[in-house]
Design an enzyme around this catalytic site. Structure first.
Site, PDB file in Angstrom:
ATOM      1  N   LYS A 118       4.626  -4.908   9.991  1.00 41.82           N
ATOM      2  CA  LYS A 118       4.865  -3.926   8.695  1.00 41.82           C
ATOM      3  C   LYS A 118       5.061  -2.305   9.280  1.00 41.82           C
ATOM      4  O   LYS A 118       4.390  -2.059  10.306  1.00 41.82           O
ATOM      5  CB  LYS A 118       3.938  -3.967   7.747  1.00 41.82           C
ATOM      6  CG  LYS A 118       4.001  -3.049   6.601  1.00 41.82           C
ATOM      7  CD  LYS A 118       2.860  -3.510   5.651  1.00 41.82           C
ATOM      8  CE  LYS A 118       3.192  -2.644   4.336  1.00 41.82           C
ATOM      9  NZ  LYS A 118       1.924  -2.871   3.344  1.00 41.82           N
ATOM     10  N   SER A 134      -0.810  -5.473  -1.767  1.00 40.16           N
ATOM     11  CA  SER A 134       0.633  -5.343  -0.921  1.00 40.16           C
ATOM     12  C   SER A 134       0.702  -6.698  -0.010  1.00 40.16           C
ATOM     13  O   SER A 134       1.918  -6.763   0.779  1.00 40.16           O
ATOM     14  CB  SER A 134       0.360  -4.193  -0.004  1.00 40.16           C
ATOM     15  OG  SER A 134       0.595  -2.824  -0.987  1.00 40.16           O
ATOM     16  N   SER A 143       3.716  -3.829  -0.982  1.00 42.35           N
ATOM     17  CA  SER A 143       4.549  -3.205   0.056  1.00 42.35           C
ATOM     18  C   SER A 143       4.798  -3.774   1.273  1.00 42.35           C
ATOM     19  O   SER A 143       5.746  -3.515   1.925  1.00 42.35           O
ATOM     20  CB  SER A 143       3.713  -2.113   0.170  1.00 42.35           C
ATOM     21  OG  SER A 143       2.672  -1.980   0.974  1.00 42.35           O
TER      22      SER A 143
END
Length: 449
Positions: free
Chosen positions: A78, A176, A152
């Site tokens: 990420k 997330s 996210s």
């Protein structure tokens, strides 16, 4: 010729350790899939093709290859965690394009275990929202590319669901990891506070954010969590009977859970009851103020992360989110609101070992330019479909998303498992029992268009 795409991380690592595959051929095959598919999926902000192949050769030359738990396994990271030699952009035009000097500790642990980082994945700006789109790209759900992958950690989830990597690293501050995993048919676990090193943004959103795995199987999630935590995640005894509370009540007042997600919970409860667990309907005593507490912490975390960034280069929704949060930073920093929530919920978890809930309230929003839309519209869209995850960031307790069944569209449905501190192994054990009852599958090439 064996295709390594579509195999689990555990299967790939075993093949590399046993010299049935080389890290280079495994990584090259996944890079080819990324090149072929990512134009439609939007999982990656940057792909490290040449660097990844060179690092795969370094793994192959390691004298400890036969003992590496993730030998030659391609992994995506990420884009809010440092990868040596790459910039960390957090989905924003306001962040510097400066290469990191060192790996984040979780990335370093993955590499030490033999994994090869093939790229950094797309996130919403500053990892704020439950949809993933912005100046660096839009991450779409491989099961339905008209829908967002979630956020996210949306790019990381999309990469795994599309078979571009077998596992990915993400993190979870208000859901997330669990939100995109539930959208994309993946297994994930947000570990409890302190199990895995955090170091996310400027203060881990006051200790609410945790790093964790995204995988297609519980076995891979367990394996990756053990690497990230630098400790074994032991299985419980086969005959361990757990007290499981089942609830389809939304923690947020005024937000209802749709029929497919409620139905998935009831079916999963039957599976666990059939496995011998004590399963009963019981709703946690969520306070009416929970929504306000969540918004205060959510916005305050962004306010802290936005310090030092040029507000003119942030999108309007992010600027408003940070502006709202600035008034709450001092109050949130005390931790009093989170402690009150823990005190309210602890008696419930003294009576029950695990809570089973829907992972989401409804299917994900459409993959549209949410970053160009107003702040309130984003907040309402996020709250309407993902109200189930924030309480467990506020408490700091472990929580999982596990795919179970399908939505009317054919996309994945999912349930959530929540436990008291230190219950990661128990949650993974229950997730394995759910998985055995109804194994999920990857998307096929035809489904990806």
């Amino acid at each position: 010729m064996t295709s390594w795409v579509g195999l689990s991380a555990a299967e790939i690592a075993a093949a590399v350790r046993e010299k049935r595959a080389t890290p280079r051929e495994v990584v090259a095959e996944h890079l080819a899939r990324i090149e072929r598919l990512d134009g439609r999926i939007g999982a990656f902000r940057t792909v490290r093709a040449e660097a990844a192949l060179a690092e795969a050769d370094e793994v192959a030359a390691r004298p400890d290859l036969d003992g590496l738990p993730l030998a030659g396994v391609p992994v995506a990271v990420k884009d809010n965690l440092a990868v040596r030699g790459e910039s960390t952009r957090l989905g924003s035009a306001a962040t510097p394009d400066t290469p990191a000097a060192d790996d984040h500790v979780t990335v370093a642990r993955l590499r030490a275990a033999g994994a090869v980082v093939v790229g950094l994945t797309n996130v919403p700006e500053l990892c704020v929202f439950g949809t993933t789109e912005g100046v660096h790209g839009t991450a779409r759900n491989p099961w339905d590319t008209s829908r967002t992958a979630g956020g996210s950690s949306g790019g990381s989830a999309a990469a795994v669901a599309a078979g571009m990597v077998p596992i990915a690293l993400g993190n979870d501050g208000m859901g997330s990891l669990r939100i995109p995993a539930a959208n994309c048919g993946l297994v994930t676990i947000k570990p409890g506070h302190g199990v895995v090193p955090a170091g996310i943004g400027n203060g881990d959103w006051f200790g609410m954010s945790e790093n964790g795995p995204l995988a297609t199987t519980v076995r891979d999630a367990r394996l990756m969590l053990a690497v990230l935590a630098d400790s074994e995640v032991a299985r419980g005894a086969v005959d361990t009977v757990r007290r499981i509370a089942v609830s389809v009540r939304s923690p947020l007042a005024g937000v209802a859970v749709s029929r497919p997600y409620a139905g998935a919970v009831r079916e999963a409860a039957q599976v666990l009851a059939g496995a011998g667990h004590r399963v009963l309907r019981a709703d946690p005593p969520y306070p009416m103020s929970l929504g306000v507490t969540a918004v205060r912490h959510w916005t305050a975390g962004t306010a802290v992360d936005a310090v030092g960034l040029d507000p003119r280069r942030l999108t309007r929704r992010t600027r408003v989110h940070a502006a709202v949060g600035r008034r709450f930073v001092d109050g949130v920093r005390t931790g009093a609101g989170r402690e009150r929530l823990r005190e309210r919920l602890e008696p419930f978890f003294a009576e029950h070992d695990v809570l089973l809930t829907p992972a989401l309230a409804r299917r994900s929003p459409r993959a549209v330019p949410w970053h160009e839309r107003g702040w309130m519209r984003n907040v309402l869209a996020n709250s309407a479909y993902s109200p189930m995850t924030p309480p467990w960031n506020l408490t700091g307790w472990p929580a999982m998303a596990v795919p179970f069944g399908t939505l009317p569209s054919g996309a994945p449905c999912a349930v959530q498992l929540v436990g008291r501190p230190g219950s990661e192994a128990a949650l993974l054990d229950l997730a394995e029992q759910i998985e055995r009852s109804r194994p999920w599958r990857r998307t096929t090439d035809s489904e990806l268009g």
